[in-house]
Every structure is written in C-alpha cells, then in structure tokens.
Write an enzyme that holds these catalytic residues in place. Structure first.
Site, short mmCIF file in Angstrom:
data_model
loop_
_atom_site.label_atom_id
_atom_site.label_comp_id
_atom_site.label_asym_id
_atom_site.label_seq_id
_atom_site.Cartn_x
_atom_site.Cartn_y
_atom_site.Cartn_z
N ALA A 33 -5.20 0.72 -13.75
CA ALA A 33 -4.16 1.70 -14.10
C ALA A 33 -2.98 1.59 -13.15
CB ALA A 33 -4.75 3.10 -14.04
N ASN A 34 -2.00 2.44 -13.39
CA ASN A 34 -0.82 2.56 -12.54
C ASN A 34 -0.74 3.98 -12.02
OD1 ASN A 34 1.35 0.36 -12.50
ND2 ASN A 34 0.61 0.29 -14.59
N ARG A 35 -0.11 4.15 -10.89
CA ARG A 35 0.12 5.50 -10.38
C ARG A 35 1.31 6.10 -11.10
NH1 ARG A 35 -2.71 6.45 -5.79
NH2 ARG A 35 -2.98 4.53 -4.62
N ALA A 101 0.69 -0.91 -17.41
CA ALA A 101 -0.06 -1.89 -16.63
C ALA A 101 0.40 -3.29 -17.03
CB ALA A 101 -1.56 -1.73 -16.88
#
Ligand code: CTP
Ligand code: CA
Length: 227
Positions: A33-35, A101
């Site tokens: 995932a991404n923040r 992502a």
C-alpha cells in the site's frame, strides 16, 4: 454555454476525482500500500461540490470519509481504480489525488503464504498502469483539464515539472511530503501549482483551503476555455 450563477460556477460540470491509497494483495491477508489518508482528495471533492459540480469520487481504502453528495466508487487496487475511472468518463475535468501503488504482486496467492524458517517468499512485482498518464494521453474524450499530484521528498519543483511533461497532464499540484513536514496524515498542506505558465507556490494552509483554492482555479480555467 449555460449561464452559471456566481456561487455555482461549476454547475453542469462533471469532475472526476481519485483519492486515497490503493491496496495490492499479496495473499488474502497481506497487501502492498501507500501512505495516504485521502484527506486532501476528500477536501477537493467537497470543494467542487460546493461550487455546484457533479463529482465522481473514485477512492481506494482511505481513512477520510468521502465527500457527501459525490457519486462514490470504492475500489481496492490500481487496476480497479483504472477501470472505475474509465467507466466514469466523460468528465469536464479530472483530478488525480490518489496515491496509487506503483507495483502489484504479479500473482497474488489465493491461500495465505505460510512463513517457513529460513525461506523468504520472493515476491515478483509487476508495474501498475499509470491512470493519470492514460487519461491525459487520451486521443478522444480527454477531460478538458487534467490535474495530477506529485508527492515528493526531494527537489520538489524539478521533479514535479518533469512529471507534468512526462504524464502529459495540464497541471500538477506538487508537495513536499518529507516526514518532517507533517503533511502526510496532517490537516495542512503546502503546495506548488505547476501549470503551462510555470510554478506558483502557495502558503502553507489547511487542506480544506488548498482544496477551495484549487476548485476556484479549476472553475476559472474551465470558464476561460469555453465559457
Ligand atoms: N498516478 C496514477 N497512477 C499510477 C501512479 C500515479 O494515476 N499508477 C497519479 C497520481 O494519482 C498522481 C500522479 O500520478 O496524480 C503522480 O504520482 P506519483 O506517484 O507522484 O508519480 P509516479 O509517476 O508514480 O512517480 P514516482 O512515484 O516515481 O515519483
Ligand atoms: Ca508513484
């Protein structure tokens, strides 16, 4: 073109917004995932709605609630986000605030990968489609204004200017997301708007205020294009 009241300069316009992270499954219990909280994207959606736009809000699994009044399409992966974006077109403008992502696991496992002493799973990655670049490059049906984001930690303006050219979008909203800025996960943002006319740095302000300023600019640009 239709006459638009001053308080609803986006009346009759359809604006597409992507927001939040994407999750790329590794197996049923794990993902890449991404923040991203989705806060800036949600604020942009809300600001566009206040100006009278019809908003399609394509969101990954974000912690911020989607803007009330938008048509919300909830997705998980980048591939799903691309499909949802294509299904939502045509639009007068599109804003790509999602933290997509860049890679997915080539073959997500249907069963949980079990840990084995001394053996690593060796994930093989594949590149995800670039949703912004796809839409910006559309030969037919391209939204009149395509806006990307560039979250950077170094040489923000140089990287974002190169990104604008590479992706073929009209504007890039660039920000410095180095941990010491506190922007990721915070309520404020400090952005530079990059257009064909160059880079314009805005003071640090609430994400809601950034959203309002961007929505105002977008309304003005669409009005200048075709009234
Ligand atoms: N974006 C997208 N689809 C992707 C990757 C990015 O639509 N697969 C969009 C983002 O929503 C954002 C813009 O492209 O509006 C820039 O994303 P960013 O991650 O900063 O750019 P990348 O080209 O992925 O470059 P890098 O991560 O290496 O900085
Ligand atoms: Ca990226």
């Amino acid at each position: 073109a239709a006459l638009r009241p001053v308080d609803a300069p986006l009346a009759g316009r359809h604006v597409l917004v992507t927001s939040g992270p994407t999750h790329e499954p590794i197996d049923p219990v794990r993902y890449i995932a991404n923040r991203s909280s989705g806060a800036q994207g949600a604020a942009i959606g809300a600001a566009l709605l206040r100006l009278g736009a019809r908003v399609t809000f394509v969101t990954g699994p974000a912690s911020a609630a989607p803007p009330e009044g938008a048509t919300v399409v909830a997705v998980e992966t980048a591939a799903e986000m691309l499909a949802a974006v294509e299904a939502a077109l045509p639009a007068d403008a599109a804003i790509f605030a999602a933290a997509v992502a860049d890679w997915r696991v080539e073959t997500a496992q249907a069963r949980k990968i079990k840990k084995q002493a001394g053996a690593l799973p060796g994930l093989s990655l594949a590149e995800n489609p670039d949703i912004l670049a796809r839409v910006a490059g559309m030969a037919v049906g391209r939204p009149g204004l395509v806006v990307g984001f560039a979250a950077e930690t170094d040489d923000v303006i140089a990287h974002a200017t190169a990104k604008r050219a590479r992706k073929g979008c009209d504007w890039i909203v660039a920000n410095d997301v180095s941990p010491e800025t506190g922007i990721m996960g915070g309520t404020e943002n400090a952005v530079t708007l990059i257009t064909e006319d160059g880079a314009e740095t805005w003071p640090r302000m609430a994400k809601r205020a950034v959203a309002e300023r961007l929505a105002d600019r977008l309304a003005a640009a669409l009005a200048a294009k075709d009234g």
